[in-house]
Design a protein around this motif. Structure first.
Motif, short mmCIF file in Angstrom:
data_model
loop_
_atom_site.label_atom_id
_atom_site.label_comp_id
_atom_site.label_asym_id
_atom_site.label_seq_id
_atom_site.Cartn_x
_atom_site.Cartn_y
_atom_site.Cartn_z
N ILE A 7 -3.30 5.29 5.93
CA ILE A 7 -3.23 4.58 7.21
C ILE A 7 -1.80 4.10 7.45
N GLU A 8 -1.14 3.59 6.41
CA GLU A 8 0.26 3.17 6.54
C GLU A 8 1.14 4.35 6.93
N LYS A 9 0.83 5.52 6.38
CA LYS A 9 1.58 6.72 6.73
C LYS A 9 1.39 7.07 8.20
N LEU A 10 0.14 6.96 8.68
CA LEU A 10 -0.13 7.20 10.10
C LEU A 10 0.66 6.24 10.98
N CYS A 11 0.69 4.96 10.56
CA CYS A 11 1.43 3.95 11.33
C CYS A 11 2.92 4.26 11.34
N GLY A 12 3.44 4.71 10.21
CA GLY A 12 4.86 5.03 10.13
C GLY A 12 5.24 6.25 10.94
N GLU A 13 4.29 7.13 11.19
CA GLU A 13 4.57 8.33 11.97
C GLU A 13 4.54 8.09 13.47
N THR A 14 4.33 6.83 13.88
CA THR A 14 4.32 6.47 15.30
C THR A 14 5.39 5.42 15.54
N PRO A 15 6.68 5.81 15.60
CA PRO A 15 7.77 4.83 15.68
C PRO A 15 7.84 4.08 17.00
N ASN A 16 7.33 4.66 18.07
CA ASN A 16 7.42 4.01 19.38
C ASN A 16 6.36 2.95 19.59
N ASN A 56 4.52 -0.47 17.85
CA ASN A 56 4.55 -1.52 16.82
C ASN A 56 3.12 -1.75 16.33
N ILE A 57 2.82 -1.26 15.12
CA ILE A 57 1.45 -1.31 14.60
C ILE A 57 1.37 -2.36 13.49
N GLU A 58 0.41 -3.26 13.64
CA GLU A 58 0.15 -4.27 12.61
C GLU A 58 -1.15 -3.87 11.89
N LEU A 59 -1.09 -3.77 10.57
CA LEU A 59 -2.25 -3.37 9.77
C LEU A 59 -2.73 -4.55 8.93
N ILE A 60 -4.01 -4.85 9.06
CA ILE A 60 -4.65 -5.85 8.20
C ILE A 60 -5.74 -5.11 7.41
N TYR A 61 -5.51 -4.92 6.12
CA TYR A 61 -6.41 -4.14 5.27
C TYR A 61 -6.92 -5.04 4.15
N LYS A 62 -8.20 -5.35 4.18
CA LYS A 62 -8.79 -6.23 3.17
C LYS A 62 -10.07 -5.60 2.60
N ILE A 63 -9.88 -4.53 1.86
CA ILE A 63 -10.98 -3.88 1.15
C ILE A 63 -10.56 -3.73 -0.31
N GLU A 64 -11.28 -4.39 -1.19
CA GLU A 64 -10.93 -4.37 -2.61
C GLU A 64 -11.71 -3.30 -3.38
N GLU A 65 -12.97 -3.11 -3.02
CA GLU A 65 -13.80 -2.17 -3.79
C GLU A 65 -13.45 -0.73 -3.45
N LYS A 108 2.10 -2.52 21.42
CA LYS A 108 1.61 -3.07 20.16
C LYS A 108 0.18 -2.61 19.89
N LEU A 109 -0.11 -2.38 18.63
CA LEU A 109 -1.46 -1.98 18.23
C LEU A 109 -1.80 -2.72 16.93
N LYS A 110 -2.99 -3.27 16.89
CA LYS A 110 -3.43 -4.00 15.69
C LYS A 110 -4.65 -3.32 15.11
N VAL A 111 -4.55 -2.93 13.83
CA VAL A 111 -5.65 -2.28 13.11
C VAL A 111 -6.14 -3.24 12.03
N THR A 112 -7.42 -3.59 12.11
CA THR A 112 -8.01 -4.51 11.14
C THR A 112 -9.19 -3.84 10.45
N ILE A 113 -9.14 -3.80 9.12
CA ILE A 113 -10.21 -3.20 8.32
C ILE A 113 -10.64 -4.25 7.30
N LEU A 114 -11.89 -4.72 7.42
CA LEU A 114 -12.36 -5.82 6.60
C LEU A 114 -13.61 -5.42 5.81
N ASP A 115 -13.72 -6.01 4.64
CA ASP A 115 -14.89 -5.79 3.78
C ASP A 115 -15.81 -7.00 3.89
N GLN A 116 -16.94 -6.85 4.58
CA GLN A 116 -17.92 -7.92 4.73
C GLN A 116 -19.01 -7.75 3.67
#
Length: 348
Positions: free
Chosen positions: A232-241, A243-252, A281-289
């Protein structure tokens, strides 16, 4: 501190000069007045107020020549503030000329000139020091980024090699064992001896267990070869135009299929934002509930076509819905202050 000691020395010289020439009872008054003027000049920064203070002291010198005994103290401040222009008030000494007072004024201006040059050197040293510190911090940050990039490249290389090994196992050994199982099955049809059939059954069962072990190994290799967060970080880095904020909170650890599906959803969200929106701007949030996984993709775009988004071909929102249904989840999307996708994937 240097300025304090120099002014103290000049003040003592002025005090000595005043009491050695004229033991007037009111000399202490001029001593205090000169200290007040000098301290006030040190404290204020407004140029107009400073000029007013200098003017008042000059008026006092014309009014009473005793103030001339402390003119060197004021000349010290004047040179620090206006440099050589302070020499314009130097002729005031001739109102009540004293050779000692003249010499003390020269010494005062000389000390002020040395102090001013010292302060210039100090400021230059501070600028150089700050520049060096800034460069040092930049190099530390640059080296840290190089270290992170190197670790990422090593990890990517490891994952790529695992993926290659998994493909080779699947293509060569997997196919070979599958072919062997079919050949054993064919031998069982043409064989008539019970002892041979029994041995063939054992061989076939052994090959099937081996095939199952290989499938598990391949599955595990595929699972480890897909680092979801890094992809996902690689995808975000491939879109320079964008501004992508990634919130990734999955431990398992997730299964390969789930990782692949989540990555597909994120890729589609970024693609929609780039193609159909003017977002910055784009915000991607992935959470483990506790019972499910939450994926939220939201941009700040305002210029988008709802019909184009909802009816787009390819993966699109339809395929995202299919992924949600695959895991007994659901998907919602809205167009309030940007485009937002809210996806829930159930666990188990």
């Amino acid at each position: 501190m240097r300025k304090f000691w120099e002014k103290s020395l000049i003040l003592m010289l002025c005090l000595y000069n005043s009491f050695s020439i004229n033991l007037n009872d009111n000399l202490h008054f001029y001593f205090i007045i000169s200290i007040i003027f000098s301290c006030f000049l040190d404290l204020i920064t407004n140029n107009r107020i400073k000029i007013t203070v200098y003017t008042l002291f000059l008026i006092l010198c014309f009014y009473n020549a005793h103030c001339l005994f402390y003119l060197p103290l004021i000349l010290y401040n004047g040179y620090l503030d206006y440099g050589k222009y302070v020499l314009l008030i130097f002729p005031l000494i001739w109102i009540d000329f004293s050779l000692i007072n003249f010499l003390f004024s020269i010494i005062s201006i000389h000390l002020a000139a040395m102090t001013k040059e010292h302060n210039i050197l100090l400021n230059e040293n501070k600028i150089v020091r700050d520049k060096l510190k800034e460069d040092t911090l930049y190099l530390q940050k640059y080296n840290e980024q190089l270290r992170i990039d190197r670790e990422k490249n090593i990890q990517i290389a490891i994952l790529t090699e695992r993926n290659r090994i998994a493909r080779e196992l699947h293509d060569s050994i997997g196919h070979g064992i599958s072919s062997s199982i079919l050949q054993v099955e064919a031998l069982k049809f043409i064989s008539t001896e019970d002892r041979v059939l029994k041995k063939l059954d054992i061989l076939q069962e052994t090959l099937k267990r081996g095939m199952e072990d290989i499938r598990k190994s391949i599955h595990n290799l595929y699972n480890e070869s897909l680092d979801l967060k890094r992809q996902i970080e690689k995808l975000c880095g491939e879109t320079p135009n964008l501004n992508i904020e990634l919130i990734y909170k999955i431990e398992e650890d997730l299964s390969y299929d789930l990782k692949f599906d989540i990555l597909s959803v994120v890729r589609e969200g970024i693609t929609n934002c780039v193609k159909h929106s003017n977002a910055t701007k784009l915000k991607v949030t992935i959470l483990d509930q506790p019972k499910f996984y939450t994926i939220i993709i939201k941009d700040n775009g305002t210029n988008f076509n709802k019909n184009t988004l909802t009816s787009s071909k390819g993966i699109g929102l339809i395929s995202i819905k299919e992924i949600a249904y695959k895991y007994n989840g659901f998907v919602n999307y809205s167009f309030d202050k940007g485009f937002k996708i809210h996806l829930t994937l159930m666990k188990g």
